[in-house]
Enzyme design. Structure first.
Site, PDB file in Angstrom:
ATOM      1  N   ASP A 131       0.742  -1.081  -0.139  1.00  0.00           N
ATOM      2  CA  ASP A 131       0.025  -0.002   0.014  1.00  0.00           C
ATOM      3  C   ASP A 131       0.801   1.150  -0.009  1.00  0.00           C
ATOM      4  O   ASP A 131       0.593   2.498  -0.355  1.00  0.00           O
ATOM      5  CB  ASP A 131      -0.868  -0.049   1.144  1.00  0.00           C
ATOM      6  CG  ASP A 131      -0.301  -0.260   2.484  1.00  0.00           C
ATOM      7  OD1 ASP A 131       0.752   0.497   2.712  1.00  0.00           O
ATOM      8  OD2 ASP A 131      -0.711  -0.757   3.439  1.00  0.00           O
ATOM      9  N   ASP A 186       5.911  -6.082   6.678  1.00  0.00           N
ATOM     10  CA  ASP A 186       4.657  -5.535   6.743  1.00  0.00           C
ATOM     11  C   ASP A 186       3.786  -6.421   5.982  1.00  0.00           C
ATOM     12  O   ASP A 186       3.087  -6.382   4.729  1.00  0.00           O
ATOM     13  CB  ASP A 186       4.629  -4.050   6.057  1.00  0.00           C
ATOM     14  CG  ASP A 186       3.025  -3.380   5.855  1.00  0.00           C
ATOM     15  OD1 ASP A 186       2.360  -4.203   6.778  1.00  0.00           O
ATOM     16  OD2 ASP A 186       2.948  -2.594   5.163  1.00  0.00           O
ATOM     17  N   SER A 187       3.228  -7.447   6.537  1.00  0.00           N
ATOM     18  CA  SER A 187       2.614  -8.727   6.111  1.00  0.00           C
ATOM     19  C   SER A 187       0.926  -8.661   6.386  1.00  0.00           C
ATOM     20  O   SER A 187       0.820  -8.122   7.491  1.00  0.00           O
ATOM     21  CB  SER A 187       3.254 -10.098   6.443  1.00  0.00           C
ATOM     22  OG  SER A 187       2.944 -10.225   7.911  1.00  0.00           O
ATOM     23  N   ASP A 193      -2.294 -11.591   7.469  1.00  0.00           N
ATOM     24  CA  ASP A 193      -2.158 -12.312   8.704  1.00  0.00           C
ATOM     25  C   ASP A 193      -1.788 -13.834   8.177  1.00  0.00           C
ATOM     26  O   ASP A 193      -1.375 -13.815   6.537  1.00  0.00           O
ATOM     27  CB  ASP A 193      -3.535 -12.477   9.016  1.00  0.00           C
ATOM     28  CG  ASP A 193      -4.100 -11.416   9.837  1.00  0.00           C
ATOM     29  OD1 ASP A 193      -3.431 -10.952  10.744  1.00  0.00           O
ATOM     30  OD2 ASP A 193      -5.476 -10.931   9.583  1.00  0.00           O
ATOM     31  N   TYR A 242      -8.210  -2.711  13.102  1.00  0.00           N
ATOM     32  CA  TYR A 242      -7.729  -4.132  13.217  1.00  0.00           C
ATOM     33  C   TYR A 242      -8.306  -4.935  14.334  1.00  0.00           C
ATOM     34  O   TYR A 242      -8.781  -4.210  15.289  1.00  0.00           O
ATOM     35  CB  TYR A 242      -6.150  -4.190  13.510  1.00  0.00           C
ATOM     36  CG  TYR A 242      -5.425  -3.577  12.297  1.00  0.00           C
ATOM     37  CD1 TYR A 242      -5.924  -3.434  11.073  1.00  0.00           C
ATOM     38  CD2 TYR A 242      -3.769  -3.472  12.364  1.00  0.00           C
ATOM     39  CE1 TYR A 242      -5.313  -3.191   9.760  1.00  0.00           C
ATOM     40  CE2 TYR A 242      -3.081  -3.217  11.248  1.00  0.00           C
ATOM     41  CZ  TYR A 242      -3.859  -2.845  10.023  1.00  0.00           C
ATOM     42  OH  TYR A 242      -3.124  -2.630   8.871  1.00  0.00           O
TER      43      TYR A 242
END
Lengths: 319, 319
Positions: free
Chosen positions: A104, A174-175, A177, A244
């Site tokens: 992003d 920055d993954s 889940d 989140y």
């Protein structure tokens, strides 16, 4: 008990009657519901279901496989904290940084605030994510316009494995889940490759779920990282973020031993203390002042509630 | 846009097809959804709609006017923090404490951990809340069994107004949101009465919404408290709690000037520093060790993210 709630996995299933509900086997029996004003984009990449919608309360929302990745309203919390905690914890300013995932662009935007950084590499597996972000999330995707950024669309694991040893001051993972394409980013071979690619005294900082939901996952991850970062340190910090699951997410901060084998008598880096100055705005890209991170927020982020501190006992170097 | 989501106000409206969604004009366009295993109780008191259900993921859930007040899974976070932050901030141990609202009993349970406390008074307007809590939330309602507790079913404002001046070391206002019966608990006349009833150097600690949702409400409340607690201090602390809107809630910690007029040269109490020992378990009532609060959590709870610190600038004494 019968239920009309949709099952997770795609935006089509998650949006019903003008409301989106975030359901996942990762958090059974619960989910945030957001009122949908307009669906802006729906697509299916080679890797995942991609959807963008305009919500009533959180601005524009990015979903991957039906799960919230970022919203206009609160993305700054996660992006600032996963970038600035490790950047400010380093003993000397980072010059070369890698981001795995993060398509992003928000983490790139945060890293671009540091004038000392010379190169920012990104290894993102799914080209649809940066494309969609550039169109619908200009405030995050602005990170891609920084001249120091190089975007590689590729398998992040392979990219890290192919990097020369000691290439980076910092690697941010920055993954999403650990279900679907990001699952391998939570496994030991990947962390061994990360450890190899980061310089002695450097940091690997990875998205590491929520204390309230996944203490077992965090515990296993931290224990594994402690094995990999021998002579270094493994710590855990959190931030609040309403969209989140459970309203909170954490990051595992792994510092590599200062000498390669962890010898030489130097103590491992304690990331709870910020050592670099808080970064400022980036007027060239229209990036404003920090909205979440400060040095005092940095140190407070490592203070864990009793249940979490007990649950992670023995798995963390500093807590 | 058309929507089949129920409107807020009662459990009947909020539970649909085996799922509960927490909707309120206080957080339009969003709400936590929880899967319902079984509805255990539905009632209508003189003041509000009362519902208890067994959820799939959060244990037993208490709703007032359709809004979550407490769940088995995470109630300890709020109850511990709203009780122990002010209790541990006091310069000498509290002997006499008043709880306004808090009819579930959880705050009483936390206050009962302190052996020095001699009297705990509760002014709860709705007798149905303690009754329901005793039946369905034994782990919270255990607070009522402590011999030092006296429960008064009455209007909390009147109770505070009728209390002798300087009666209490600490008053905890454990209210629901400022819509419905709790609205008056966010207004100036009530705070003036609280200020009168607490001893010099004592503390009033009130439930004060979420930074992410209601910075405007918090700002107005803090500014008003600063006028009332002349010569004292007004500070704000937060805690994470997944089942409250946005996953976070805060409390306003107001310390009364040490001398009645705030004169005499003594600095106002800084509640960020804990001064009393962390309380232990209470075996007599089967109350276990603390699960959330510790002295380090206490101090970290006052550290606000940049957006909140800026938003509350000038309204808080310590931040």
């Amino acid at each position: 008990m019968a239920s009309s709630k949709p099952s997770p996995g795609s935006a089509d299933q998650a949006i019903n009657d003008g409301w989106y509900t975030e359901l996942s086997p990762m958090w059974p029996g619960q989910g945030l519901s957001l009122k949908v004003k307009e669906i802006l984009y729906r697509g299916k990449s080679d890797f995942q279901d991609v959807c963008v919608f305009e919500s009533e309360s959180m601005g524009t929302v990015l979903l991957l496989d039906g799960v919230i990745q970022a919203t206009d309203r609160d993305e700054f919390s996660y992006q600032e904290m996963i970038a600035h905690i490790p950047m400010c914890a380093l003993e000397r300013p980072a010059k070369k940084v890698l981001v795995v995932g993060g398509g992003d662009g928000g983490v790139l935007r945060e890293l671009a605030r540091y004038p000392e950084v010379q190169e920012i590499h990104m290894a993102e597996i799914d080209k649809m994510v940066p494309e969609v972000s550039k169109k619908y999330f200009p405030e995050m995707a602005v990170g891609f316009t920084d001249p120091r950024v190089t975007l590689h669309i590729c398998d992040g694991i392979k990219y890290v494995e192919d990097s020369p040893e000691h290439s980076y001051d910092l690697i941010v993972v920055d993954s999403s889940d650990p279900v679907g394409p990001a699952e391998v980013l939570f496994e030991k071979p990947f962390f061994e490759a990360l450890h190899r690619a980061v310089r002695p005294g450097g940091i690997v900082c990875t998205q590491a779920e929520s204390l309230w939901l996944h203490l077992d996952i965090i515990k296993a991850l931290a224990a594994m990282c402690k094995e990999v970062f021998v002579g270094g340190s493994v710590s855990y910090a959190t931030t609040t973020i309403p969209t989140y699951p459970s309203g909170q997410i954490g990051m595992l901060v792994c510092a590599k031993a200062r000498t390669e084998q962890g010898e030489g008598g130097s103590a491992p880096l304690d990331p709870r203390t910020p050592r670099q100055a808080e970064p400022g705005p980036l007027p060239a890209l229209g990036v404003p002042d920090l909205q979440y991170y400060s040095h005092e927020v940095h140190s407070a982020a490592f203070v864990l509630p009793v249940f979490a501190k007990k649950g992670l006992q023995g798995c963390l170097t500093f807590q």
